[in-house]
Design a protein around this motif. Structure first.
Motif, short mmCIF file in Angstrom:
data_model
loop_
_atom_site.label_atom_id
_atom_site.label_comp_id
_atom_site.label_asym_id
_atom_site.label_seq_id
_atom_site.Cartn_x
_atom_site.Cartn_y
_atom_site.Cartn_z
N HIS A 200 0.84 -1.20 0.00
CA HIS A 200 0.00 0.00 0.00
C HIS A 200 0.88 1.25 0.00
N SER A 201 1.86 1.24 -0.86
CA SER A 201 2.79 2.36 -0.99
C SER A 201 2.13 3.50 -1.77
N GLN A 202 2.83 4.62 -1.86
CA GLN A 202 2.33 5.74 -2.67
C GLN A 202 2.17 5.34 -4.12
N ASP A 203 3.07 4.50 -4.62
CA ASP A 203 2.95 4.02 -6.01
C ASP A 203 1.66 3.22 -6.18
N PHE A 204 1.31 2.41 -5.18
CA PHE A 204 0.07 1.63 -5.25
C PHE A 204 -1.13 2.57 -5.35
N TRP A 205 -1.21 3.56 -4.47
CA TRP A 205 -2.37 4.43 -4.45
C TRP A 205 -2.44 5.31 -5.70
N ARG A 206 -1.29 5.59 -6.31
CA ARG A 206 -1.33 6.31 -7.59
C ARG A 206 -1.97 5.44 -8.67
N LEU A 207 -1.67 4.15 -8.64
CA LEU A 207 -2.32 3.23 -9.59
C LEU A 207 -3.83 3.20 -9.38
N VAL A 208 -4.24 3.15 -8.12
CA VAL A 208 -5.68 3.14 -7.81
C VAL A 208 -6.34 4.42 -8.30
N GLU A 209 -5.71 5.56 -8.02
CA GLU A 209 -6.28 6.85 -8.40
C GLU A 209 -6.42 7.00 -9.90
N ALA A 210 -5.50 6.41 -10.64
CA ALA A 210 -5.56 6.50 -12.11
C ALA A 210 -6.82 5.83 -12.65
N GLN A 211 -7.30 4.80 -11.95
CA GLN A 211 -8.50 4.10 -12.39
C GLN A 211 -9.77 4.55 -11.66
N ASP A 212 -9.59 5.12 -10.47
CA ASP A 212 -10.73 5.57 -9.67
C ASP A 212 -10.36 6.89 -8.99
N PRO A 213 -10.56 8.01 -9.67
CA PRO A 213 -10.19 9.32 -9.11
C PRO A 213 -10.88 9.62 -7.77
N ASP A 214 -12.03 8.98 -7.51
CA ASP A 214 -12.76 9.23 -6.27
C ASP A 214 -12.48 8.14 -5.23
N TYR A 215 -11.34 7.49 -5.35
CA TYR A 215 -11.07 6.34 -4.48
C TYR A 215 -11.06 6.70 -2.99
N LYS A 216 -10.63 7.92 -2.65
CA LYS A 216 -10.59 8.29 -1.23
C LYS A 216 -11.99 8.32 -0.63
N ALA A 217 -12.94 8.87 -1.37
CA ALA A 217 -14.33 8.88 -0.89
C ALA A 217 -14.89 7.46 -0.84
N HIS A 218 -14.57 6.66 -1.86
CA HIS A 218 -15.05 5.27 -1.87
C HIS A 218 -14.45 4.49 -0.71
N ARG A 219 -13.20 4.75 -0.43
CA ARG A 219 -12.54 4.05 0.68
C ARG A 219 -13.18 4.39 2.01
N ARG A 220 -13.51 5.67 2.21
CA ARG A 220 -14.18 6.09 3.45
C ARG A 220 -15.56 5.45 3.56
N THR A 221 -16.30 5.47 2.47
CA THR A 221 -17.66 4.92 2.49
C THR A 221 -17.65 3.42 2.74
N LEU A 222 -16.67 2.73 2.17
CA LEU A 222 -16.59 1.28 2.32
C LEU A 222 -16.44 0.88 3.79
N LYS A 223 -15.79 1.73 4.58
CA LYS A 223 -15.58 1.42 6.00
C LYS A 223 -16.89 1.41 6.77
N GLN A 224 -17.94 1.97 6.19
CA GLN A 224 -19.25 1.98 6.84
C GLN A 224 -20.01 0.68 6.60
N HIS A 225 -19.48 -0.18 5.75
CA HIS A 225 -20.14 -1.44 5.41
C HIS A 225 -19.36 -2.60 6.02
N ASN A 226 -20.04 -3.71 6.23
CA ASN A 226 -19.42 -4.90 6.82
C ASN A 226 -19.57 -6.07 5.87
N PRO A 227 -18.48 -6.77 5.54
CA PRO A 227 -18.58 -7.89 4.60
C PRO A 227 -19.13 -9.17 5.19
N THR A 228 -19.36 -9.19 6.49
CA THR A 228 -19.89 -10.40 7.12
C THR A 228 -21.33 -10.64 6.70
N ILE A 229 -21.62 -11.86 6.30
CA ILE A 229 -23.01 -12.22 5.91
C ILE A 229 -23.65 -12.96 7.07
#
Length: 229
Positions: A200-229
């Motif tokens: 999860h280096s800066q290079d990794f997050w640059r790759l993510v941002e190139a494909q998902d410019p709103d990744y920071k907002a998505h990352r925050r929102t994802l923390k509000q959800h739980n993957p447990t079924i």
């Protein structure tokens, strides 16, 4: 030793371990009871522990129960819904895009055994949806990002939305089908970027941002959800 079915608590998953010195009961992420037994412990010993600890087990189940409660008409995944009908025996079946629950008069939908029955049918429905949607969407996003992976596998026991192994296997939680599509894409992009950067280096997050410019907002929102079924 086969799993144990208790009249009050339903099916109890049993695991034996060389390290176990005593019988231990715990609550699995799906809300079911599970038991850890020493290698040579008997099912009779487990039954005796359950019978002498019912009040404590009820308290443990109530305290550690999954937060999601399933109700009539509830949306499950992208295309399924829960329908409750009267029935002589508690069981579920998937009919077209509906999960049909047969509910006996002596039970209510909030009972732990009923919730576990629904949860099992829900996992089956989400797995069908996940296998239909996620591999195709992952392949599309991989082409857009020039990413390469070896294979896709599905899980539901994990507390993680996804993972990527060093060999290029991407594991995806079927609970992804409970998320909005933009958050699904974020998770898929995240794992695809791990095929290029296993960190999860800066290079990794640059790759993510190139494909998902709103990744920071998505990352925050994802923390509000739980993957447990």
């Amino acid at each position: 030793m086969a799993n144990l079915v208790d009249e009050e608590f339903g099916e109890i998953t049993i695991r034996t371990s060389h390290r176990s010195r005593h019988i231990r009961l715990s609550v699995a992420p799906d809300g079911r009871l599970r038991a850890s037994l020493p290698m040579f412990a008997s099912s009779r010993s487990l039954k005796k522990l359950i019978d002498t600890s019912r009040e404590d087990i009820r308290d443990m189940l109530q305290t550690q129960a999954p937060k999601t409660q399933y109700e009539e008409g509830m949306r499950i995944g992208k295309s399924h819904s829960l329908i409750i009908v009267p029935g002589a025996k508690l069981h579920t079946k998937r009919q077209d895009l509906k999960i049909v629950l047969s509910l006996p008069d002596q039970l209510t939908v909030s009972d732990a055994t009923v919730q576990n029955e629904i949860r099992g049918a829900m996992r089956a429905a989400l797995r069908v949806e996940a296998k239909h949607y996620l591999p195709r969407r992952l392949a599309t996003l991989a082409r857009h990002s020039d990413s390469h992976y070896e294979k896709v596998r599905f899980s539901h026991a994990s507390t993680r939305w996804g993972s990527c192994s060093s060999s290029g296997t991407i594991s995806l939680n079927i609970a992804l089908m409970q998320l909005p599509f933009d958050l699904i894409d974020y998770v898929l992009i995240h794992e695809l970027c791990h095929t290029k950067q296993m960190n999860h280096s800066q290079d990794f997050w640059r790759l993510v941002e190139a494909q998902d410019p709103d990744y920071k907002a998505h990352r925050r929102t994802l923390k509000q959800h739980n993957p447990t079924i």
